[in-house]
Design a protein around this motif. Structure first.
Motif, short mmCIF file in Angstrom:
data_model
loop_
_atom_site.label_atom_id
_atom_site.label_comp_id
_atom_site.label_asym_id
_atom_site.label_seq_id
_atom_site.Cartn_x
_atom_site.Cartn_y
_atom_site.Cartn_z
N GLY A 189 0.81 -1.21 0.00
CA GLY A 189 0.00 0.00 0.00
C GLY A 189 0.84 1.25 0.00
N ARG B 40 4.23 -1.87 6.63
CA ARG B 40 2.87 -1.72 7.14
C ARG B 40 2.30 -3.08 7.57
N GLY C 290 -4.00 -2.36 7.74
CA GLY C 290 -4.33 -1.17 6.96
C GLY C 290 -5.19 -1.49 5.76
N PRO D 180 -5.80 0.13 1.85
CA PRO D 180 -5.48 1.15 0.83
C PRO D 180 -6.75 1.76 0.25
N ASN D 181 -6.67 3.04 -0.06
CA ASN D 181 -7.74 3.76 -0.74
C ASN D 181 -7.15 4.34 -2.02
N GLU E 90 -3.91 6.67 -0.46
CA GLU E 90 -3.33 6.54 0.87
C GLU E 90 -3.77 5.21 1.49
N THR E 91 -2.99 4.75 2.45
CA THR E 91 -3.32 3.54 3.19
C THR E 91 -3.57 3.92 4.64
N ARG F 127 -6.10 -2.85 -3.35
CA ARG F 127 -6.70 -3.34 -2.11
C ARG F 127 -6.66 -4.87 -2.05
N HIS G 36 -2.97 -6.03 -1.44
CA HIS G 36 -2.50 -5.70 -0.09
C HIS G 36 -3.13 -6.61 0.96
#
Length: 446
Positions: free
Chosen positions: A261, A272, A275, A277-278, A283-284, A321, A324
């Motif tokens: 991410g 990381r 979390g 991700p977006n 951002e994560t 996403r 991750h």
């Protein structure tokens, strides 16, 4: 559902189903051979019973794995004709060698199943060892072909077509070593701990379902043999995972960025844990970050530069996403398996023997809990490998959308194959469970 999504979904279902049987086909023959070897060394009939039961289970799984593997072979040609036309001349050799390994495995499995008391003891034991070896080689050759898709070598592009093909160089691609080691160890860890977990569950329930001393010894021996394979594999798996991640960092930086991410390029990038991700906000969020951890693990340099997703065109991003979350699941499950393996190893060292009893109730519960973790981690790992390579079917050479067949209506075979695998999976589970719980015949012989 678009044709591309239907084709990818069908391959995903087929691979997710087949990979379980492939892993068991790699590890189970070795376990049955170890059990027979222990019987010939100790004359303990519990090991003989294990060898025969596991041989029957191997035969069931081998038959289903052969069918699902054949389906995958047809799907490559029917769903991805452009890919096969493009890559067939380059990676045809590992597929051919896999065929030789498969036939060798089938021949010697037949000898092992029907050779009891018909061939010399050493020859029978050797046939089991050859089944284990050919099963491992079969998996290795297929993974080599997949590794080439992640790091294509052994050819030159001339007018968009491969030329000057070197099949040996294609097989020795940069991803081959890390992927084959990681997948082979994963097969041993997943199968070893799964078998140990099944027998631990039965042994732990002896207070509710009383077992004779003979059956307790049988299940204790089964746990010992399976963990003799599962413990070292589970402990080595994080090391092989580090090797694979370092390859990804060097050769597929966009996949590494999706795995972690990591949207921004950074020196001393954090590692990381968790979390979400977006992609829209780039951002994560909600991740626990270990400062400089990613740079240190990926490049063995805490100040190394890690390229972020923003360094690459948006149409070359994989589904961030999915990649991750799948990576986080794989790491979490693998870590849990390693912890339980360390616990089991400590118990064995303390007792100076690899043997487990119903009195080890907490350990038996832990083994039962992690029994499916290896297979789940494998599924998650293949999501990382395949989804993380998108939108490429051959990395940076051929896009997945350009390789799919133009034939319409691909949702029909996708639904048919999915239904078939659901039914077949249920039959296999029932057959294997009968092999495990059918104790009456063995108890009558003791």
């Amino acid at each position: 559902m678009s044709n591309l999504l239907a084709a990818r979904s069908q391959m995903a279902v087929s691979l997710a189903f087949h990979i379980i049987f492939a892993e068991v086909g790699i590890a189970m023959p070795l376990m049955m051979t170890i059990a027979e070897w222990r019987w010939r060394r100790t004359s303990d009939t519990a090991y003989l019973e294990l060898a025969k039961r596991w041989a029957k289970g191997t035969a069931i799984l081998f038959a289903v794995g052969a069918v699902s593997g054949t389906v995958l072979s047809f799907e490559l040609g029917l769903l991805w004709p452009t890919f096969m036309r493009y890559a067939g001349s380059v990676i045809g050799m590992p597929f051919s060698l896999e065929g030789f390994a498969f036939f060798t495995e089938a021949i010697f499995l037949g000898i092992y199943l029907y050779g009891w008391n018909r061939i010399p003891a050493r020859a029978h034991l050797a046939s089991g060892a050859l089944v284990a070896l050919s099963g491992a080689l079969s998996g290795i050759f297929v993974v080599i072909a997949n590794a080439w898709m992640n790091a294509p070598t052994g050819f030159r592009l001339v007018a968009g077509q491969p030329a000057d093909v070197d099949p040996i160089a294609a097989m020795m691609n940069p991803a081959a070593l890390s992927q084959t080691i990681h997948m082979t160890i994963a097969a041993y860890a997943a199968t070893g701990l799964a078998v140990a977990g099944i027998h631990a569950y039965i042994l732990r329930r002896r207070t509710k379902v009383p077992l004779s001393d003979t059956m307790s010894r049988l299940h204790g021996a089964a746990i010992a043999v399976s963990l003799s394979l599962g413990i070292p594999a589970a402990l080595l798996q994080p090391i092989s995972g580090d090797l694979s991640a370092r390859f990804v960092a060097r050769w597929q930086p966009v996949k590494l960025a999706a795995m972690e991410g990591q949207f921004e390029s950074a020196r001393g990038a954090p590692l990381r844990i968790g979390g979400m991700p977006n992609e829209r906000r780039e951002e994560t969020r909600f991740a626990l970050e270990i400062p400089r951890g990613l740079s240190l693990l990926a490049f063995h340099d805490p100040n190394a530069l890690v390229r972020g997703l923003k360094d690459f065109p948006r149409d070359e991003w994989p589904p961030v996403r999915v990649v991750h979350v799948a990576f986080q699941v794989m790491v979490a499950l693998g870590s849990a398996m390693a912890v339980v393996a360390m616990w089991a190893a400590w118990v064995a060292v303390r007792r100076r023997a690899l043997y487990y009893e119903a009195t080890d109730r907490r350990l038996l519960f832990a083994l039962t809990l992690v029994a499916p973790f290896g297979f789940l981690a494998t599924e998650a790992g293949w999501f990382v490998t395949e989804v993380g390579r998108q939108p490429w079917i051959v990395f940076e050479v051929l896009r997945t959308g350009d390789a799919v067949t133009p034939m319409p209506g691909l949702i029909v075979p996708f639904l048919a194959v999915t239904g078939l695998y659901c039914c077949l999976g249920g039959v296999v589970i029932w057959l294997l469970w009968r092999q495990i719980v059918d104790t009456a015949a063995y108890q009558r012989t003791q």
